[in-house]
Write a protein that holds these residues in place. Structure first.
Motif, PDB file in Angstrom:
ATOM      1  N   SER A 186       8.154 -54.938   4.214  1.00 48.47           N
ATOM      2  CA  SER A 186       8.877 -55.964   4.958  1.00 48.47           C
ATOM      3  C   SER A 186      10.075 -55.408   5.722  1.00 48.47           C
ATOM      4  N   HIS A 187      10.763 -54.406   5.157  1.00 45.89           N
ATOM      5  CA  HIS A 187      11.962 -53.880   5.795  1.00 45.89           C
ATOM      6  C   HIS A 187      11.631 -52.948   6.961  1.00 45.89           C
ATOM      7  N   MET A 188      10.369 -52.517   7.076  1.00 52.01           N
ATOM      8  CA  MET A 188       9.972 -51.632   8.162  1.00 52.01           C
ATOM      9  C   MET A 188       9.079 -52.319   9.184  1.00 52.01           C
ATOM     10  N   GLU A 189       8.525 -53.455   8.837  1.00 48.19           N
ATOM     11  CA  GLU A 189       7.531 -54.101   9.691  1.00 48.19           C
ATOM     12  C   GLU A 189       8.097 -54.449  11.069  1.00 48.19           C
ATOM     13  N   LEU A 190       9.275 -55.070  11.101  1.00 46.07           N
ATOM     14  CA  LEU A 190       9.866 -55.482  12.358  1.00 46.07           C
ATOM     15  C   LEU A 190      10.176 -54.276  13.243  1.00 46.07           C
ATOM     16  N   LEU A 191      10.690 -53.211  12.640  1.00 51.25           N
ATOM     17  CA  LEU A 191      11.016 -52.003  13.392  1.00 51.25           C
ATOM     18  C   LEU A 191       9.757 -51.391  13.986  1.00 51.25           C
ATOM     19  N   TRP A 192       8.684 -51.336  13.187  1.00 49.98           N
ATOM     20  CA  TRP A 192       7.428 -50.742  13.656  1.00 49.98           C
ATOM     21  C   TRP A 192       6.854 -51.566  14.809  1.00 49.98           C
ATOM     22  N   ILE A 193       6.872 -52.878  14.666  1.00 51.19           N
ATOM     23  CA  ILE A 193       6.334 -53.753  15.709  1.00 51.19           C
ATOM     24  C   ILE A 193       7.142 -53.608  16.999  1.00 51.19           C
ATOM     25  N   ALA A 194       8.473 -53.569  16.873  1.00 50.45           N
ATOM     26  CA  ALA A 194       9.334 -53.428  18.045  1.00 50.45           C
ATOM     27  C   ALA A 194       9.062 -52.102  18.763  1.00 50.45           C
ATOM     28  N   ALA A 195       8.935 -51.026  17.986  1.00 51.64           N
ATOM     29  CA  ALA A 195       8.663 -49.715  18.576  1.00 51.64           C
ATOM     30  C   ALA A 195       7.293 -49.702  19.251  1.00 51.64           C
TER      31      ALA A 195
END
Length: 237
Positions: A186-195
């Motif tokens: 959950s803490h990496m999902e948003l960052l990965w999607i944004a990238a």
């Protein structure tokens, strides 16, 4: 005596870096079944792309051979990555596809990968050929196209190529299933999607730039041949 006069072109430091990039790419593709090894070697080779240009400017060892070597290394590395994505799509389809729609979707994705590979190679090849025939000092500044000239500014070129390459790497990790662990955290999902989607936008923009390169090369050829006395077939009686 300058570095350019003291060394054979094949042994220029930037070209040695280019050979190292080729070796790193070969090792990376050999280790595709091992995600960490593949990503380490491929990323290292890609980052060295900036080092050879810096070395060429610092040591005064720029050369036509080095420019072509650098471009071909970039093109073949990107082509290899696109082929890996296509092959992984086919492998995934073989495991999961059981409908005509799924098979057609897979064929479409593979076709897109091949089309992008051809567009990338052809656009750069035509630009270099047109600049050479026009006797331009560099293919990066040749031709009337404003978008192409803007693209070849060092900061713009570096940014677009970096984001485009990151997108292909992220997309490959996605189709290969390597990113599943990151996406479920959950803490990496948003960052990965944004990238992923941020780089995707830049990658799409790069395809329009490739089309602009083809137009620019055609215009450059017309300009360079306008005074050479040849008559095009379309103007022959």
């Amino acid at each position: 005596m300058t570095g350019k006069a003291a060394w054979p072109v094949l042994l220029y430091v930037p070209n040695l870096i280019g050979y190292a990039r080729i070796g790193l790419a070969l090792v990376a593709f050999w280790n595709v079944p091992h995600p960490a090894t593949f990503l380490t070697f491929y990323t290292t080779g890609f980052l060295l792309d900036a080092a050879d240009g810096y070395a060429a400017r610092l040591l005064g060892q720029s050369s036509a051979f080095g420019a072509v070597l650098d471009m071909l290394t970039d093109r073949f590395s990107t082509a290899g990555l696109l082929l890996l994505i296509a092959l992984q799509d086919l492998a995934n389809a073989g495991l999961t596809c059981n409908t005509v729609t799924c098979a057609l979707t897979t064929c479409f994705r593979v076709t897109v990968c091949v089309a992008l590979l051809i567009l990338d190679a052809v656009s750069h090849f035509w630009q270099v050929c047109a600049a050479t025939l026009a006797r331009a000092t560099s293919h990066k500044a040749a031709g009337p196209g404003r978008l192409v000239k803007l693209y070849y500014r060092r900061s713009v070129l570096t940014t677009v190529c970096l984001f485009s390459e990151v997108f292909l790497l992220l997309h490959f990790t996605r189709v290969a299933g390597w990113s599943a662990r990151v996406e479920t955290a959950s803490h990496m999902e948003l960052l990965w999607i944004a990238a992923y989607y941020g780089c995707a936008i830049v990658y799409v923009l790069k395809q329009f730039i490739s089309l602009a390169q083809i137009w620019n090369a055609a215009a450059l050829l017309e300009l360079s041949c306008s005074g050479c006395g040849h008559v095009s077939d379309a103007k022959r009686p």
